[in-house]
Every structure is written in structure tokens, then in C-alpha cells.
Design a protein around this motif. Structure first.
Motif, PDB file in Angstrom:
ATOM      1  N   GLY A  14       0.783  -1.338   0.145  1.00  0.00           N
ATOM      2  CA  GLY A  14      -0.055   0.130   0.187  1.00  0.00           C
ATOM      3  C   GLY A  14       0.929   1.173   0.104  1.00  0.00           C
ATOM      4  O   GLY A  14       2.010   1.239   0.174  1.00  0.00           O
ATOM      5  N   GLU A  17      -1.796   6.716   3.559  1.00  0.00           N
ATOM      6  CA  GLU A  17      -2.377   6.197   4.906  1.00  0.00           C
ATOM      7  C   GLU A  17      -2.367   4.801   4.722  1.00  0.00           C
ATOM      8  O   GLU A  17      -2.824   4.179   5.980  1.00  0.00           O
ATOM      9  CB  GLU A  17      -3.694   6.996   5.136  1.00  0.00           C
ATOM     10  N   ALA A  18      -2.624   3.970   3.800  1.00  0.00           N
ATOM     11  CA  ALA A  18      -2.952   2.621   3.728  1.00  0.00           C
ATOM     12  C   ALA A  18      -1.489   1.824   3.928  1.00  0.00           C
ATOM     13  O   ALA A  18      -1.668   0.601   3.726  1.00  0.00           O
ATOM     14  CB  ALA A  18      -3.792   2.548   2.422  1.00  0.00           C
TER      15      ALA A  18
END
Length: 221
Positions: A14, A17-18
Motif C-alpha cells: 500500500g 495512509e494505507a
């Protein structure tokens, strides 16, 4: 002599934020014939580690060396052949082909490699796993424990240097789990196989020669 060497292994999934750092620098060595259990909480990085160790995924950095070969230096085709010949996989899902009987499922990796296999070795393997009378049965005619035994036989059929088992007892009841783990140990000792097993079950892990714990992507001493 080490069959599996892992050096500085990192893996991130990812972005922004992921972003998840699944592994944060793993170093370990597994000796020939050793049975190692890897434990840790859900999301700790256990399965990511196993996928990288088996060449099913590519690390961001670091090295994986299996039986003297650096997996990062192999082409995709070379890696596919190397996995088929040198690494046996046992998963929580048995991944048997429904229309093939037990014997055909066991022999599938050899057939894909254009080999017949060692019949005497295969007969001994089937005997050790208690599958003699199930060779003509389709997966749907077998219990969960019997299907996992077939999956173990399939993983061992090509006489690989390394067996990687990811939650092999996850779909089994407690008693069958103990039976399957015991069979992994017996076949490993009988055929001098090196086994690395991922499990969340601390009791099952006690069957191993050594227990490693991964938490938050790091190997905990």
C-alpha cells in the motif's frame, strides 16, 4: 548446513495512509532437517514471511537463499522450476484438484515437471500418511484430515529441500490437528525434510524443534 537463509527481509504494502510495513528486516537461518514453527498474532507478518521465503512474492529488500540459491537472482521461469523441485507447500486450504483422485493429486507436481517420480518412495510416503486405501478417492470423498494428508504427500512427492506450511491445521479439529502435525514431523524426520510451519496455535507449535515469534514485522528474540 542451512537450507533457508533470510537476510534483511523487508516488505511494504500500500501507499500513504494505507501503507503497511509487513516485514521490517528479518534475519534467520534454518538448518537442514530442522522443524521450525513461526508464531505471532494476526497481521504480524507471518504469512508474508512464508510467501517471501517460498518465492511466491518479492521482497522490497533483502535476500532469500534456499538450498544455496538466491531466489532474487532467478528469472521468473527459473524460479517457477526451482519452486516446483525444491520447495513443497502446504496451505490451510488443501488446494486439491476436485476431479483428480488422491494419487493423481499427489503426483501432479511431478507430472507438471515431466517426471514419473520414485515409486518406492511414494509408496512409503503414502504408507506413513495412512493413505493406502484412499488413493482412488476424489477429494470430495475424503475428510478434512485426509485431504490435508494428501496435500502433505503432494508437497513431499518431489523430494523438496524445504517444506513451507501455512496454518496447515487451521481447518481441522484439535485431535486431527495434532495428528497432522505429528505426521509432518514423522515424514520430515523420515525423509530428512526441513519444515517451516506458520501457526497461531501455541500448542501445535510445541511440536517443533524451535519456535520463532514474529510481531509487528520483526523477529522477536
Amino acid at each position: 548446513m542451512s537450507i533457508l537463509e533470510v537476510r534483511g527481509l523487508t516488505k511494504t504494502y500500500g501507499e500513504g495512509e494505507a501503507k503497511v510495513q509487513a516485514l521490517r528486516g528479518i534475519d534467520l537461518s534454518v538448518a537442514r532437517g530442522e522443524f521450525v514453527a513461526v508464531v505471532g498474532s494476526s497481521g504480524s507478518g507471518k504469512s508474508t514471511f512464508l510467501n517471501l521465503a517460498g518465492g511466491l512474492d518479492v521482497p522490497d529488500s533483502g535476500e532469500v537463499i534456499v538450498d544455496g540459491r538466491n531466489l532474487q537472482q532467478l528469472s521468473e521461469r527459473e524460479l517457477t522450476i526451482f519452486r516446483r523441485r525444491k520447495i513443497g507447500f502446504v496451505f490451510q486450504q488443501y488446494n486439491l484438484i476436485p476431479m483428480l483422485d488422491a494419487r493423481e493429486n499427489i503426483l501432479l507436481p511431478l507430472r507438471l515437471d515431466g517426471r514419473q517420480g520414485d515409486e518406492e518412495y511414494l509408496q512409503e510416503l503414502v504408507h506413513l500418511l495412512g493413505l493406502e486405501e484412499k488413493m482412488k478417492a476424489l477429494p470430495g470423498q475424503l475428510s478434512g484430515g485426509q485431504q490435508q494428508r494428501v496435500a502433505i504427500a503432494r508437497a513431499l512427492a518431489a523430494k523438496p529441500s524445504l517444506i513451507l506450511a501455512d496454518e496447515p491445521t487451521g481447518n481441522l479439529d484439535s485431535r486431527t490437528s495434532q495428528d497432522v502435525t505429528g505426521l509432518l514431523r514423522v515424514t520430515g524426520e523420515r525423509f530428512s525434510q526441513t519444515i517451516v510451519m506458520i501457526t497461531h496455535n501455541e500448542e501445535i507449535a510445541q511440536s517443533a524443534d524451535r519456535i520463532l515469534r514474529i510481531e509487528d514485522g520483526r523477529l522477536v528474540k
